[in-house]
Design an enzyme around this catalytic site. Structure first.
Site, short mmCIF file in Angstrom:
data_model
loop_
_atom_site.label_atom_id
_atom_site.label_comp_id
_atom_site.label_asym_id
_atom_site.label_seq_id
_atom_site.Cartn_x
_atom_site.Cartn_y
_atom_site.Cartn_z
CB SER A 49 -0.39 0.17 1.14
OG SER A 49 -1.85 1.40 1.04
NE ARG A 299 -3.20 -7.54 -3.75
CZ ARG A 299 -4.39 -7.51 -4.28
NH1 ARG A 299 -4.85 -7.77 -5.60
NH2 ARG A 299 -5.50 -8.61 -2.79
CB THR A 335 -5.08 1.04 6.75
OG1 THR A 335 -3.78 1.12 5.10
CG2 THR A 335 -4.16 0.51 7.47
CB CYS A 493 0.73 -8.12 -16.92
SG CYS A 493 1.68 -8.64 -15.75
CB CYS A 517 1.80 -14.04 -11.19
SG CYS A 517 0.50 -12.96 -10.83
CB CYS A 520 -0.91 -6.56 -9.27
SG CYS A 520 -1.12 -7.11 -10.84
CB CYS A 523 -4.63 -10.42 -15.58
SG CYS A 523 -3.94 -11.32 -14.64
#
Length: 548
Positions: A49, A299, A335, A493, A517, A520, A523
């Protein structure tokens, strides 16, 4: 294995729920069995984050968090918001013209990953069992269609699904109630929303892809607590929206990132390359020049807000935090809202478990009281007041949408709700109708390529395992997406997972480098045919983020 409550995901929502459940049990002299499963190799390994952390929920959960050593020490000292005109210039927006939701007085620059590691320590001290390295692979349903728990994935299978010498079967973790707090676009949460029609009557959910780096910078340039946000260039040049952030953390480090809204329409756009280009702007480069990039990650974030919130209860289960979409996009923070959603869930569950014990029941009910308790909390009020923020920006752009948000957030709340019901994956135009984008080559000082970036994420998967990026139809990437959209997976991506390559005879192939990968989920969100489904790989695989 049987528990009172099983929690999927050791993020802010899941860990706050676990802590609050056990706090109540101790206060009442009751015994509860609570288990948290986490697919990362350790708690925090998959947490990424910004982050500016608002401590409101933390103050409620652990009023003495400072004495307990929570890893929040850098308080925000200065807020600056910019509108970048082009690659060389920008304008600082006066604080009086910035929506109040983006003022950060009293908040902290911190690592949510480290906060989760600390929350896990508190949870374990309260008696919670935490199992890192175990991915929740499937949902276990009862005879009446209720959620009865989850199954962890088998480990040690080859790419065809056959057991290897290291094979270890998954476990069934059964519970009276199961909490799903997987983060944005959780694959089990996605299944639950569809199965129980939890989003019926709601606006389409919306997403952004956040790409972030951690830098060591020259101590003379470091200003602990300085927070920069901004919008405009470079995304505006590509007809897209989003914004950048740069936060001065502790120990002469800064975090820098770019959030690209995934409703963009140009299939040639690459969020990764937009981010690399952004760092060359003088406003950003003045801090990064001469520094060293030490971590990278990406992310997706759930940003549909109040209008897209699904029903969060179903028989035997609750859906929390970013799995449901509780992030407040007007603050660019999720959060504190995720934590509060977990705390409200814990209070609802504890009451239900005590009632069930008194009645001799086994649980598995639809705890619709969670919706009522959530609506009575400050998090509901906060999300409701910000319900128009994203739709206004989507419909009217950064300048006019920003002006309307200033009115809505600072002066008087708009007496209506703005809707945005176009799913992000449906927004792409044909490649032939879209302007090509030529991105500069990385210079290795401020901008970098994808392979070196993925290396810094410490991403690792066992190569010989079933691919966790599943195609509904293997012909679509080359037969449809390539012809119409120049196969945008090559660009959206941020980890170089998807490539169009040629074999020895010149035949084009769609290659999936699943080992790259970073989980995140972009896709799964942006593919125009909704052909890609992300599922959990073997537990422990994926990125291993430090201080992110």
């Amino acid at each position: 294995m049987t528990f009172d409550v099983v929690i999927v995901g050791a993020g802010p929502a899941g860990l706050s729920a676990a802590c609050r459940l056990m706090q109540q049990a101790q206060d009442k002299g009751e015994e509860l069995t609570v288990c948290v499963v986490e697919k990362g190799s350790e708690v925090g390994a998959h947490i990424l984050s910004g982050a500016i952390i608002e401590p409101r929920a933390l103050n409620e959960l652990f009023p003495n968090w400072k004495a307990l050593g929570a890893p929040l020490s850098t308080e925000v000292t200065c807020d600056q918001v910019f509108l970048l005109n082009n690659g060389q210039s920008g304008s600082k927006i006066p604080n009086c013209l910035v929506p109040k939701t983006m003022h950060n007085h009293g908040n902290y620059v911190g690592s949510v990953g480290n906060l989760c590691r600390w929350l896990a320590e508190q949870a374990e001290q309260l008696g919670v069992e935490i199992f890192p390295g175990f991915a929740a692979a499937n949902i276990i349903y009862g005879a009446e269609g209720q959620v009865s728990g989850i199954g962890t994935g088998d480990m040690g299978c080859d790419a065809q699904g056959n057991p290897k010498e290291t094979y270890m079967p998954g476990m069934d973790l059964l519970a009276k109630y199961t909490i799903f707090s997987e983060g944005c676009r959780g694959h089990l949460g996605k299944e639950l929303i569809a199965k129980y029609q939890l989003d019926e009557g709601k606006d389409a959910q919306h997403y952004g892809i956040g790409i972030k780096e951690l830098w060591d910078i020259d101590a003379s340039k470091h200003q602990p607590g300085l927070v920069l946000h901004g919008a405009g260039w470079p995304l505006k040049e590509a007809g897209a929206s989003g914004g950048f952030f740069l936060y001065h953390a502790e120990d002469a480090q800064v975090v820098v990132g770019l959030i690209t809204d995934l409703n963009y329409d140009n299939p040639h756009l690459s969020p990764f390359d937009e981010f690399q280009r952004m760092k060359h702007h003088p406003l950003i480069a003045q801090y990064l020049s001469g520094g060293k990039r030490v971590a990278y990650g990406a992310r997706a974030i759930t940003k549909g807000g109040f209008n897209a919130l699904p029903k969060m209860s179903m028989p035997g289960a609750l859906l929390l935090g970013c799995d449901a979409g509780t992030l407040n996009f007007s603050k660019i923070k999720g959060t504190h809202t995720a934590m509060k959603s977990g705390m409200v869930a814990a209070e609802t569950l504890f009451a239900a478990l005590m009632d069930a014990e008194a009645e001799g029941a086994e649980g598995g009910y639809d705890l619709e009281s969670y919706g009522e308790n959530f609506q009575a909390s400050w998090v509901y009020d906060e999300l409701y007041k910000s319900r128009n923020f994203g739709p206004l920006l989507h419909k009217y752009g950064t300048v006019l949408g920003g002006a309307l948000n200033l009115i809505d957030q600072n002066i008087c709340s708009l007496p209506f709700t703005v809707r945005d019901n176009n799913p992000d994956h449906s927004r792409l135009k044909l490649a032939s109708q879209s302007a090509a984008i030529a991105y500069p080559k990385p210079d290795g000082q401020l901008s970098f390529d994808k392979p070196s970036s993925v290396f810094l994420s410490s991403t690792n998967h066992e190569e010989n395992q079933p691919c966790h990026l599943r195609l509904r139809d293997s012909l679509i990437p080359l037969g449809d997406n390539l012809a119409k959209f120049d196969e945008p997976a090559q660009r959206y991506c941020p980890a170089g997972v998807y490539e169009i390559i040629e074999d020895g005879s010149g035949e084009k192939l769609f290659q999936i480098n699943s080992q790259n990968c970073v989980h995140c989920k972009t896709c799964d969100i942006k593919d125009p045919a909704q052909n890609i489904t992300w599922v959990a790989p073997e537990g422990g695989g994926g990125p291993n983020y430090p201080n992110m």
